[in-house]
Design an enzyme around this catalytic site. Structure first.
Site, mmCIF file in Angstrom:
data_model
loop_
_atom_site.group_PDB
_atom_site.id
_atom_site.type_symbol
_atom_site.label_atom_id
_atom_site.label_comp_id
_atom_site.label_asym_id
_atom_site.label_seq_id
_atom_site.Cartn_x
_atom_site.Cartn_y
_atom_site.Cartn_z
ATOM 1 N N TRP A 77 26.996 2.576 -49.483
ATOM 2 C CA TRP A 77 26.926 3.474 -50.878
ATOM 3 C C TRP A 77 26.974 2.559 -51.859
ATOM 4 O O TRP A 77 27.778 1.376 -52.215
ATOM 5 C CB TRP A 77 28.612 4.270 -50.773
ATOM 6 N N LYS A 99 23.101 6.496 -51.840
ATOM 7 C CA LYS A 99 23.072 6.200 -50.385
ATOM 8 C C LYS A 99 21.946 5.057 -50.124
ATOM 9 O O LYS A 99 20.789 5.600 -50.078
ATOM 10 C CB LYS A 99 23.098 7.325 -49.653
ATOM 11 N N GLU A 139 40.218 22.679 -62.142
ATOM 12 C CA GLU A 139 40.615 23.133 -61.210
ATOM 13 C C GLU A 139 42.000 22.743 -61.101
ATOM 14 O O GLU A 139 43.022 23.138 -60.393
ATOM 15 C CB GLU A 139 40.280 23.096 -59.781
ATOM 16 N N THR A 160 34.364 26.452 -64.298
ATOM 17 C CA THR A 160 33.873 25.000 -64.613
ATOM 18 C C THR A 160 32.319 25.017 -65.256
ATOM 19 O O THR A 160 31.548 26.235 -65.053
ATOM 20 C CB THR A 160 33.608 24.591 -63.016
HETATM 21 P P1 ADP Z 1 32.641 19.795 -64.261
HETATM 22 O O1 ADP Z 1 33.036 19.726 -62.835
HETATM 23 O O2 ADP Z 1 31.637 20.803 -64.695
HETATM 24 O O3 ADP Z 1 31.995 18.544 -64.867
HETATM 25 P P2 ADP Z 1 35.419 19.516 -64.882
HETATM 26 O O4 ADP Z 1 35.535 19.047 -66.252
HETATM 27 O O5 ADP Z 1 36.357 20.089 -64.233
HETATM 28 O O6 ADP Z 1 33.734 20.062 -65.107
HETATM 29 O O7 ADP Z 1 35.039 18.084 -64.235
HETATM 30 C C1 ADP Z 1 35.810 17.484 -63.122
HETATM 31 C C2 ADP Z 1 35.354 16.120 -62.906
HETATM 32 O O8 ADP Z 1 34.993 15.288 -63.899
HETATM 33 C C3 ADP Z 1 35.844 15.398 -61.840
HETATM 34 O O9 ADP Z 1 35.886 16.022 -60.400
HETATM 35 C C4 ADP Z 1 35.452 14.095 -61.962
HETATM 36 O O10 ADP Z 1 34.045 13.865 -61.151
HETATM 37 C C5 ADP Z 1 35.019 14.025 -63.202
HETATM 38 N N1 ADP Z 1 35.926 13.194 -64.061
HETATM 39 C C6 ADP Z 1 36.982 13.692 -64.685
HETATM 40 N N2 ADP Z 1 37.685 12.671 -65.365
HETATM 41 C C7 ADP Z 1 37.137 11.600 -64.888
HETATM 42 C C8 ADP Z 1 37.389 10.174 -65.072
HETATM 43 N N3 ADP Z 1 38.584 9.656 -66.019
HETATM 44 N N4 ADP Z 1 36.423 9.186 -64.633
HETATM 45 C C9 ADP Z 1 35.614 9.852 -63.868
HETATM 46 N N5 ADP Z 1 35.361 10.518 -63.577
HETATM 47 C C10 ADP Z 1 35.946 11.963 -64.163
#
Ligand code: ADP
Length: 538
Positions: A439, A434, A326, A181
């Site tokens: 929220w 918050k 993940e 990640t």
């Molecule tokens: P990192 O956690 O380092 O950013 P990832 O690419 O695995 O790496 O990111 C996943 C996260 O990106 C998700 O848990 C979510 O918070 C965000 N995410 C992914 N797609 C979307 C989307 N379409 N809209 C909003 N948030 C998103």
């Protein structure tokens, strides 16, 4: 039924047998070249043979440090198909994190792009397990480098066996890949993908109501191949024999626009910041983008205003998608159901700007302190996911137990779900604001701000507040030439009718640029620090 193994070798052998004439267009430092899949598979077999000659054995990890191009694609299939594990290293991580993940994955060989050699040279003394470096040059020559032993990719391939037979003893549950990640907080966490997971995820990419990818597509993976396997597109596109366009090093919005036009790209995928950049380019130049059947946009929330501009002004259909490293990564897509086409245009856009419905094969639920949240589009909770392409732990990491418990992946994303099963990401748990026990969604405010005609990008962060605990601050990058046309008051007047009073930002700050993560998402930790000092000073 027969229990045949779902492996990557079986995917690429399908392409070799049935789709050898289809093509891969690859941009590298030397220019743009076209290969048939027959050539790509031959070179893939030769790469596996070359790695075997270097002493690579089943289960060894092979790191790639590269842009999106044909050699990276060859590694995508060669490494897993010989029983080894492909570790795609994010080239934009900090030096500390790069060294950490190479050591943590215990990479034995690194395949590196020539222009990226200096980054690995910087950390070479910290690397504990790497036995060989291979430079993916366009010539079969060796550049000057302090890395050793250093081999040339093309020379290795020349000497290798292009009829190499892929390993026949691979179990579908064996690891095929590992990806970390991007680690916006703490050390990056490793996610291991099995052959089976990638195979099933690729099938989902091809479902008409999911990725809808098919042989007739011309797919351009803009998402880096070092980030969540470019959302699995290279695997699926190769298997289905779609034409692939790999845009190579340092791609700019101009290069993307040109490649879309020249290669008649039908499908592409990337994070919203890429599409905001492309939009700017389309507004300046004259490009023919009529070949595009869809743009997949995910990784961060796609602003509604952007979706609208692409669709109404340029006729480019946008599909908002959600996933994580993940989850291989596809989880949800925002497509309308057939009976939803009766809705008004505004309602349809509203629905499509949400993250959408879970794809077949996965299960999701939303959980909060009261148990399972109500599917009313209002009740918020954390999104939990399970299914055959969802990781069940982090690789050798004691942070696994928290994220993977009770048989579900706990995403850390706060969402709502409506009665149709449409999911809307409200925020990441750590980005929610918050205020006074309630929220506020930074994403909702950002979406609204980015719909303002003078706003290029906007991010909303929380700063501490003595009474309310936290309050939102809006950080805005104005469009070029709009610097004097929009004031703080204009922004507040624009937001006021759209939100409850207590949601409105306490302050609007204009900045030159929003800091981004290694994969182009807003880096809210850095922005928060920057803004905190700015606001406190004022
Ligand atoms: P990192 O956690 O380092 O950013 P990832 O690419 O695995 O790496 O990111 C996943 C996260 O990106 C998700 O848990 C979510 O918070 C965000 N995410 C992914 N797609 C979307 C989307 N379409 N809209 C909003 N948030 C998103």
């Amino acid at each position: 039924m027969m229990n045949t193994q779902l492996t990557l070798a079986s995917m690429i052998e399908h392409t070799e047998r049935y789709l050898p004439k289809k093509e891969v267009v690859s941009r590298t430092l030397a220019g743009t070249r076209t290969f048939t899949y027959q050539e790509i598979v031959r070179r893939t077999r030769a790469l596996a043979s070359a790695l075997e000659n270097l002493g690579v054995e089943k289960g060894d990890r092979i790191g790639t440090f590269a842009w999106n191009h044909h050699r990276h694609l060859e590694a995508y299939f060669a490494v897993p198909s010989m029983g080894a594990v492909l570790h795609t290293i994010n080239i934009r991580l900090s030096e500390e994190h790069i060294a950490y993940i190479i050591n943590h994955a215990e990479d034995k060989v690194l395949l590196i792009d020539e222009d990226l050699l200096p980054l690995i040279e910087k950390v070479k003394d910290q690397l504990k397990t790497v036995e060989a470096f291979v430079v993916m040059t366009d010539e079969d020559r060796l550049p000057e480098s302090t890395l050793e032993p250093l081999y040339s990719y093309e020379t290795l391939l020349e000497k290798a066996d292009e009829t190499y037979q892929f390993a026949s003893d691979i179990d579908e549950n064996d690891p095929a890949g590992i990806c970390y990640t991007s680690g916006t907080t703490g050390k990056p966490k490793g996610v291991v993908y099995s052959h089976r997971g990638i195979y099933l995820h690729s099938m989902a990419m091809g479902l008409a109501d999911a990725g809808g990818l098919s042989e007739s597509d011309v797919v351009m993976s803009v998402v880096p191949m070092f980030h969540a396997n470019a959302w699995g597109l290279p695997f699926a596109a190769t298997w289905f024999g779609s034409t692939q366009v790999l845009p190579g090093p340092n791609m700019t919005p101009k290069i993307l626009a040109e490649m879309i036009e020249e290669q008649k790209v039908t499908m592409t995928a990337g994070v919203p910041t890429i599409w905001l950049g492309l939009l700017k380019e389309l507004e300046q130049g004259r490009y023919n983008t009529s070949s595009l059947r869809r743009v997949l946009c995910g990784g961060a929330a796609a602003p509604k205003g952007m979706i609208k501009t692409f669709e109404t002004k340029y006729g480019i259909p946008f599909i908002h998608a959600y996933g994580m490293t993940e989850t291989t990564p596809l989880v949800t897509l925002s497509r309308l159901k057939s009976y939803q086409s009766d809705l008004s245009e505004e309602d349809r856009l509203e629905l499509r700007s949400k993250q959408g419905m879970v794809v077949p094969g996965l299960e999701v639920k939303v959980v909060n302190e009261n148990g399972e949240a109500k599917a009313d589009g209002d009740d918020m909770g954390e999104l939990l996911i399970r299914g055959p392409w969802i990781a069940d732990s982090y690789y050798n990491d004691d942070r696994s137990d928290e994220a993977f418990r009770d048989g579900w992946l706990h995403t850390g994303d706060v969402v709502t779900m409506d009665e149709e099963g449409t999911i809307k990401i409200v925020d990441r748990t750590k980005d929610l604001i918050k205020s006074g026990g309630e929220w506020i969604s930074s994403v909702d405010l950002e979406n609204a701000l980015m719909a303002h005609e003078s706003v290029f990008e906007a991010a909303v962060v929380a700063i501490p507040h003595p009474k309310w605990q936290e309050r939102p601050i809006a950080c805005i990058v104005r469009k070029e030439g709009e610097e004097h046309n929009v004031s703080k008051q204009d922004i507040m007047d624009f937001l006021t009718p759209q939100f409850a009073k207590w949601w409105l930002p306490d302050e609007v700050v204009f900045i030159a640029e929003i800091p981004k993560t290694s994969v182009g998402k807003f880096l809210k930790t850095a922005l928060r620090d920057q803004v905190k000092s700015q606001v406190m000073q004022e």
